[in-house]
Design an enzyme around this catalytic site. Structure first.
Site, PDB file in Angstrom:
ATOM      1  N   ASN A 106     -13.380  -3.042   4.221  1.00  0.00           N
ATOM      2  CA  ASN A 106     -12.227  -3.122   5.120  1.00  0.00           C
ATOM      3  C   ASN A 106     -12.309  -4.285   6.105  1.00  0.00           C
ATOM      4  O   ASN A 106     -11.455  -4.430   6.977  1.00  0.00           O
ATOM      5  CB  ASN A 106     -12.075  -1.816   5.903  1.00  0.00           C
ATOM      6  CG  ASN A 106     -11.568  -0.693   5.024  1.00  0.00           C
ATOM      7  OD1 ASN A 106     -11.003  -0.935   3.958  1.00  0.00           O
ATOM      8  ND2 ASN A 106     -11.765   0.539   5.456  1.00  0.00           N
ATOM      9  N   LYS A 160       0.855  -1.184   0.000  1.00  0.00           N
ATOM     10  CA  LYS A 160       0.000   0.000   0.000  1.00  0.00           C
ATOM     11  C   LYS A 160       0.891   1.233   0.000  1.00  0.00           C
ATOM     12  O   LYS A 160       1.719   1.398   0.907  1.00  0.00           O
ATOM     13  CB  LYS A 160      -0.921  -0.016   1.234  1.00  0.00           C
ATOM     14  CG  LYS A 160      -1.873   1.176   1.295  1.00  0.00           C
ATOM     15  CD  LYS A 160      -2.939   0.989   2.368  1.00  0.00           C
ATOM     16  CE  LYS A 160      -3.900   2.183   2.376  1.00  0.00           C
ATOM     17  NZ  LYS A 160      -5.005   2.019   3.333  1.00  0.00           N
ATOM     18  N   ASP A 213     -12.338   2.971  10.383  1.00  0.00           N
ATOM     19  CA  ASP A 213     -12.941   3.064   9.044  1.00  0.00           C
ATOM     20  C   ASP A 213     -13.668   1.743   8.783  1.00  0.00           C
ATOM     21  O   ASP A 213     -13.373   1.017   7.842  1.00  0.00           O
ATOM     22  CB  ASP A 213     -11.876   3.345   7.987  1.00  0.00           C
ATOM     23  CG  ASP A 213     -12.491   3.693   6.617  1.00  0.00           C
ATOM     24  OD1 ASP A 213     -13.722   3.912   6.552  1.00  0.00           O
ATOM     25  OD2 ASP A 213     -11.743   3.725   5.622  1.00  0.00           O
ATOM     26  N   ASP A 215      -6.842  -1.801   6.442  1.00  0.00           N
ATOM     27  CA  ASP A 215      -6.982  -0.340   6.346  1.00  0.00           C
ATOM     28  C   ASP A 215      -7.046   0.290   7.744  1.00  0.00           C
ATOM     29  O   ASP A 215      -8.004   0.962   8.099  1.00  0.00           O
ATOM     30  CB  ASP A 215      -8.264  -0.015   5.543  1.00  0.00           C
ATOM     31  CG  ASP A 215      -8.192   1.344   4.862  1.00  0.00           C
ATOM     32  OD1 ASP A 215      -7.188   2.056   5.058  1.00  0.00           O
ATOM     33  OD2 ASP A 215      -9.147   1.676   4.137  1.00  0.00           O
TER      34      ASP A 215
HETATM   35  N1  LIG Z   1      -3.694  -6.809   3.527  1.00  0.00           N
HETATM   36  C1  LIG Z   1      -4.616  -6.964   2.573  1.00  0.00           C
HETATM   37  N2  LIG Z   1      -5.083  -8.180   2.263  1.00  0.00           N
HETATM   38  C2  LIG Z   1      -6.012  -8.344   1.285  1.00  0.00           C
HETATM   39  N3  LIG Z   1      -6.529  -7.334   0.559  1.00  0.00           N
HETATM   40  C3  LIG Z   1      -6.105  -6.079   0.819  1.00  0.00           C
HETATM   41  C4  LIG Z   1      -5.134  -5.827   1.841  1.00  0.00           C
HETATM   42  N4  LIG Z   1      -4.897  -4.493   1.870  1.00  0.00           N
HETATM   43  C5  LIG Z   1      -5.689  -3.950   0.913  1.00  0.00           C
HETATM   44  N5  LIG Z   1      -6.420  -4.888   0.268  1.00  0.00           N
HETATM   45  C6  LIG Z   1      -7.406  -4.654  -0.827  1.00  0.00           C
HETATM   46  O1  LIG Z   1      -7.240  -3.342  -1.344  1.00  0.00           O
HETATM   47  C7  LIG Z   1      -8.385  -2.529  -1.049  1.00  0.00           C
HETATM   48  C8  LIG Z   1      -7.920  -1.136  -0.665  1.00  0.00           C
HETATM   49  O2  LIG Z   1      -7.024  -1.191   0.445  1.00  0.00           O
HETATM   50  P1  LIG Z   1      -7.244  -0.251   1.701  1.00  0.00           P
HETATM   51  O3  LIG Z   1      -6.109  -0.453   2.637  1.00  0.00           O
HETATM   52  O4  LIG Z   1      -8.613  -0.473   2.233  1.00  0.00           O
HETATM   53  O5  LIG Z   1      -7.100   1.176   1.009  1.00  0.00           O
HETATM   54  P2  LIG Z   1      -7.957   2.510   1.131  1.00  0.00           P
HETATM   55  O6  LIG Z   1      -7.364   3.264   2.287  1.00  0.00           O
HETATM   56  O7  LIG Z   1      -7.741   3.194  -0.157  1.00  0.00           O
HETATM   57  O8  LIG Z   1      -9.403   2.124   1.376  1.00  0.00           O
HETATM   58  C9  LIG Z   1      -9.111  -3.250   0.070  1.00  0.00           C
HETATM   59  O9  LIG Z   1     -10.491  -2.955   0.147  1.00  0.00           O
HETATM   60  C10 LIG Z   1      -8.817  -4.702  -0.282  1.00  0.00           C
HETATM   61  O10 LIG Z   1      -9.682  -5.150  -1.303  1.00  0.00           O
HETATM   62 MG   LIG Z   2     -10.266   0.678   2.605  1.00  0.00          MG
END
Ligand SMILES: Nc1ncnc2c1ncn2[C@@H]1O[C@H](COP(=O)(O)OP(=O)(O)O)[C@@H](O)[C@H]1O
Ligand SMILES: [Mg+2]
Length: 262
Positions: free
Chosen positions: A185, A37, A180, A198
């Site tokens: 999430n 990320k 959040d 997240d």
């Molecule tokens: N550790 C993880 N394992 C699996 N999927 C993830 C993970 N981190 C992010 N994702 C995928 O990416 C998407 C966006 O990541 P997220 O951390 O929620 O970002 P944002 O802050 O933009 O919402 C998530 O809704 C999920 O589908």
């Molecule tokens: Mg998210």
């Protein structure tokens, strides 16, 4: 952006998919076993999320930090990938009873964590201070608010909303709060919570902060606001039945309004 060497060497040549679900404008690269990320640095200390993820390790299902680097503009967080599906996956949308029971379980799992040595505080003072900063620096995303919040019948401006929030603080019920708690999430698999992701806003906070965002997320995922598909006969109030608690509509509304400034 240029991925720092330390992270690059861990992902070099591995196939990935990019994700577009997030609303924070971060870039997500999903690998076989890990997720990178890349977040634009903001006012808050990004180290806090990493500290929280370490603290949460073993307490709730969540990604483990594999590596984290920063440059002048971005934070690069490589973490383990959680198993299962997002709770807004079509399967759960078509099985609302199972979804609600699991979401209730997820909230209760957070509330059962001992917060006495939690490194991060997201109490009302912290939240309102940050909201104020966002309002004063024009950081409020006015394209991403509930239709009734501003204008006709609502608040005149983010400043007016902030003022209302400052003078109508509800009582405080501290728990471990995700921060959040929306359907994308929270990951689920085979009748269990497989992971909370997240975690940038996680910390000690009011119980109704997560309930409110869960309620709003349920509402919008079922009414077609996201993804376009409408699932009729769903009422987000069913969340309270699953939780076995009475709805506190004042706090529900307060935390939904507070989130409009973020
Ligand atoms: N550790 C993880 N394992 C699996 N999927 C993830 C993970 N981190 C992010 N994702 C995928 O990416 C998407 C966006 O990541 P997220 O951390 O929620 O970002 P944002 O802050 O933009 O919402 C998530 O809704 C999920 O589908
Ligand atoms: Mg998210």
């Amino acid at each position: 952006m240029e991925i720092p060497d330390n992270i690059q060497k861990l992902i070099d040549g591995k196939p990935y998919t990019s994700d577009a679900i997030g609303m924070s404008g971060s870039k997500i690269m999903i690998f076989d076993n890990s997720v990178l990320k890349i977040v634009k640095k903001q006012i808050e200390n990004e180290d806090a999320v990493v500290e929280m993820m370490h603290w949460l390790d073993g307490k709730i299902p969540a990604p483990k930090v594999i590596a984290c680097e920063k440059d002048d503009e971005y934070q690069y967080l490589l973490m383990s990938k959680v198993a299962g599906k997002m709770s807004c996956d079509e399967y759960y949308m078509e099985h609302p009873k199972e979804l609600l029971d699991l979401l209730a379980k997820a909230l209760k799992m957070l509330w059962s964590v001992d917060i006495s040595d939690c490194p991060r505080n997201r109490n009302m003072d912290v939240e309102l201070e940050e909201a104020k900063y966002r309002v004063e620096n024009n950081l409020v995303d006015m394209d991403n608010v509930e239709p009734a919040t501003f204008g006709e019948g609502g608040f005149e401006s983010p400043q007016a909303l902030l003022k209302w929030l400052e003078s109508n603080r509800p009582d405080y019920e501290p728990v471990l709060s995700h921060g959040d708690f929306c359907l994308p999430n929270v990951f689920m698999e085979a009748g269990r919570i497989s992971g909370f992701i997240d975690l940038g806003d996680a910390g000690v906070g009011d119980k109704w902060r997560d309930i409110a965002l869960c309620y709003r997320s349920l509402k919008h995922n079922f009414d077609g606001s996201f993804g376009g598909k409408v699932y009729p006969d769903f009422n987000p109030d069913m969340l309270f039945e699953a939780l076995g608690i009475e709805p506190n509509y004042n706090k529900l509304q307060y935390y939904i309004l507070l989130d409009e400034l973020f």
